[in-house]
Design an enzyme around this catalytic site. Structure first.
Site, mmCIF file in Angstrom:
data_model
loop_
_atom_site.group_PDB
_atom_site.id
_atom_site.type_symbol
_atom_site.label_atom_id
_atom_site.label_comp_id
_atom_site.label_asym_id
_atom_site.label_seq_id
_atom_site.Cartn_x
_atom_site.Cartn_y
_atom_site.Cartn_z
ATOM 1 N N PRO A 1 0.871 -1.142 -0.054
ATOM 2 C CA PRO A 1 0.015 0.012 -0.057
ATOM 3 C C PRO A 1 0.862 1.294 -0.078
ATOM 4 O O PRO A 1 1.895 1.342 0.718
ATOM 5 C CB PRO A 1 -0.896 -0.140 1.314
ATOM 6 C CG PRO A 1 -0.781 -1.461 1.744
ATOM 7 C CD PRO A 1 0.258 -2.131 1.109
ATOM 8 N N ASN A 2 0.240 2.283 -0.736
ATOM 9 C CA ASN A 2 0.921 3.720 -0.896
ATOM 10 C C ASN A 2 2.234 3.778 -1.623
ATOM 11 O O ASN A 2 2.862 4.919 -1.752
ATOM 12 C CB ASN A 2 0.984 4.282 0.622
ATOM 13 C CG ASN A 2 -0.590 4.195 1.437
ATOM 14 O OD1 ASN A 2 -1.313 4.851 0.619
ATOM 15 N ND2 ASN A 2 -0.565 3.735 2.352
ATOM 16 N N ASN B 1 8.205 -4.996 -0.350
ATOM 17 C CA ASN B 1 8.082 -4.170 0.562
ATOM 18 C C ASN B 1 6.726 -3.918 0.867
ATOM 19 O O ASN B 1 5.743 -3.381 0.108
ATOM 20 C CB ASN B 1 8.517 -2.583 -0.094
ATOM 21 C CG ASN B 1 8.502 -1.640 0.828
ATOM 22 O OD1 ASN B 1 7.744 -1.707 1.826
ATOM 23 N ND2 ASN B 1 9.132 -0.479 0.383
ATOM 24 N N HIS C 1 3.560 -4.060 9.420
ATOM 25 C CA HIS C 1 3.367 -4.026 10.891
ATOM 26 C C HIS C 1 2.068 -4.413 11.672
ATOM 27 O O HIS C 1 1.896 -4.403 12.668
ATOM 28 C CB HIS C 1 3.495 -2.354 11.260
ATOM 29 C CG HIS C 1 4.533 -1.660 10.577
ATOM 30 N ND1 HIS C 1 5.857 -1.885 10.813
ATOM 31 C CD2 HIS C 1 4.395 -0.561 9.550
ATOM 32 C CE1 HIS C 1 6.454 -1.002 9.899
ATOM 33 N NE2 HIS C 1 5.629 -0.320 9.133
ATOM 34 N N ASP D 1 1.355 -14.978 6.857
ATOM 35 C CA ASP D 1 1.227 -16.498 6.655
ATOM 36 C C ASP D 1 1.555 -16.762 5.240
ATOM 37 O O ASP D 1 2.155 -17.772 4.900
ATOM 38 C CB ASP D 1 -0.332 -16.681 6.881
ATOM 39 C CG ASP D 1 -0.531 -16.880 8.393
ATOM 40 O OD1 ASP D 1 0.474 -16.972 9.033
ATOM 41 O OD2 ASP D 1 -1.692 -17.161 8.724
ATOM 42 N N GLU E 1 12.640 -8.865 2.553
ATOM 43 C CA GLU E 1 11.920 -7.488 3.048
ATOM 44 C C GLU E 1 12.548 -6.310 2.833
ATOM 45 O O GLU E 1 13.895 -6.322 3.373
ATOM 46 C CB GLU E 1 11.517 -7.894 4.420
ATOM 47 C CG GLU E 1 10.535 -6.611 5.016
ATOM 48 C CD GLU E 1 10.249 -6.770 6.459
ATOM 49 O OE1 GLU E 1 10.684 -7.709 7.074
ATOM 50 O OE2 GLU E 1 9.574 -5.578 7.097
ATOM 51 N N HIS F 1 12.714 -2.034 2.977
ATOM 52 C CA HIS F 1 11.954 -0.776 3.412
ATOM 53 C C HIS F 1 12.894 0.554 2.723
ATOM 54 O O HIS F 1 13.954 0.672 3.153
ATOM 55 C CB HIS F 1 11.772 -0.571 4.980
ATOM 56 C CG HIS F 1 10.658 -1.494 5.515
ATOM 57 N ND1 HIS F 1 9.399 -1.452 4.995
ATOM 58 C CD2 HIS F 1 10.875 -2.720 5.919
ATOM 59 C CE1 HIS F 1 8.703 -2.598 5.514
ATOM 60 N NE2 HIS F 1 9.741 -3.371 5.985
ATOM 61 N N LEU F 2 12.314 1.457 2.125
ATOM 62 C CA LEU F 2 13.186 2.581 1.926
ATOM 63 C C LEU F 2 13.521 3.248 3.127
ATOM 64 O O LEU F 2 14.951 3.772 3.203
ATOM 65 C CB LEU F 2 12.331 3.505 1.052
ATOM 66 C CG LEU F 2 11.929 2.896 -0.289
ATOM 67 C CD1 LEU F 2 10.218 2.979 -0.587
ATOM 68 C CD2 LEU F 2 12.574 3.625 -1.436
ATOM 69 N N SER F 3 12.590 3.521 4.043
ATOM 70 C CA SER F 3 13.120 4.292 5.429
ATOM 71 C C SER F 3 13.701 3.367 6.395
ATOM 72 O O SER F 3 13.491 2.200 6.270
ATOM 73 C CB SER F 3 11.762 5.144 5.837
ATOM 74 O OG SER F 3 10.869 4.010 6.175
ATOM 75 N N ARG G 1 12.011 5.671 13.221
ATOM 76 C CA ARG G 1 10.798 6.375 13.151
ATOM 77 C C ARG G 1 9.669 6.250 14.147
ATOM 78 O O ARG G 1 10.155 5.983 15.456
ATOM 79 C CB ARG G 1 10.046 6.096 11.672
ATOM 80 C CG ARG G 1 11.027 6.368 10.650
ATOM 81 C CD ARG G 1 10.550 6.176 8.984
ATOM 82 N NE ARG G 1 9.313 6.889 9.000
ATOM 83 C CZ ARG G 1 8.419 6.481 8.210
ATOM 84 N NH1 ARG G 1 8.583 5.610 7.242
ATOM 85 N NH2 ARG G 1 7.472 7.269 7.805
ATOM 86 N N ARG H 1 6.320 1.475 13.868
ATOM 87 C CA ARG H 1 6.852 0.913 12.518
ATOM 88 C C ARG H 1 8.239 0.098 12.888
ATOM 89 O O ARG H 1 8.679 -0.647 12.158
ATOM 90 C CB ARG H 1 7.651 2.237 11.545
ATOM 91 C CG ARG H 1 6.408 2.841 11.129
ATOM 92 C CD ARG H 1 7.121 3.947 10.180
ATOM 93 N NE ARG H 1 6.116 5.113 9.929
ATOM 94 C CZ ARG H 1 5.032 4.999 9.216
ATOM 95 N NH1 ARG H 1 4.591 4.002 8.435
ATOM 96 N NH2 ARG H 1 4.161 6.116 9.077
#
Ligand code: DQA
Length: 145
Positions: free
Chosen positions: A10-11, A73, A79, A86, A97, A99-101, A106, A110
């Site tokens: 998402p996003n 990602n 979270h 699953d 996995e 993550h950009l950040s 943060r 997160r």
């Protein structure tokens, strides 16, 4: 050509416009075309969805399509989604996995990933380079197979 799948949750379709001070100025398709250019001998497939079920449906098909690894990602589903976790557990191909950040630097919510314990590894905080680092891992892994 060995196939690697890049899956974004998402996003992440709004990269480039979404909080660029955190996620960078590159759009998702810029990141992908740079990867495809850097790795012309790989079949880099991509799927992005804002929907948990659509992501799970996609992951379910991957073993059958001969994918050798998934760069995932999961966005905020990282979270909160036991269902996505699953789905990762059920896969017979490895998942990294990304993550950009730096999710540990943060908000507190997160800092916990439901996916990390069931992934082969976890990359966080290197911006778009995280996708490339994950692809490098799969290249080395395939060379050892
Ligand atoms: C993210 C981190 C998540 O916490 C967030 O919800 C995202 C993006 C990252 O790439 O840094 O959507 O996965």
């Amino acid at each position: 050509m060995p196939r690697i799948d890049i899956v974004n949750g998402p996003n992440l379709g709004r990269l480039g416009q979404r909080q660029p001070e955190i996620y960078g100025h590159q759009g998702l398709y810029e990141i992908l075309s740079a990867l495809r250019k850097a790795y012309p001998t790989l079949q880099l497939e991509h799927f992005q969805s804002n929907h948990e079920g659509a992501l799970i449906d996609y992951l379910e098909t991957l073993g059958d399509h001969g994918s050798r690894g998934v760069v995932l990602n999961p966005g905020a589903l990282t979270h909160q989604s036991y269902a996505l976790r699953d789905a990762v557990v059920a896969l017979t191909i490895p998942v990294v996995e990304v993550h950009l950040s730096n999710i540990y630097a943060r908000e507190a919510f997160r800092a916990h990933s439901l996916i990390a314990p069931v992934a082969v590894g976890h990359i966080s905080g290197f911006g778009a380079s995280g996708y490339r680092l994950a692809v490098e891992y799969f290249i080395e892994r395939m060379q050892q197979e």
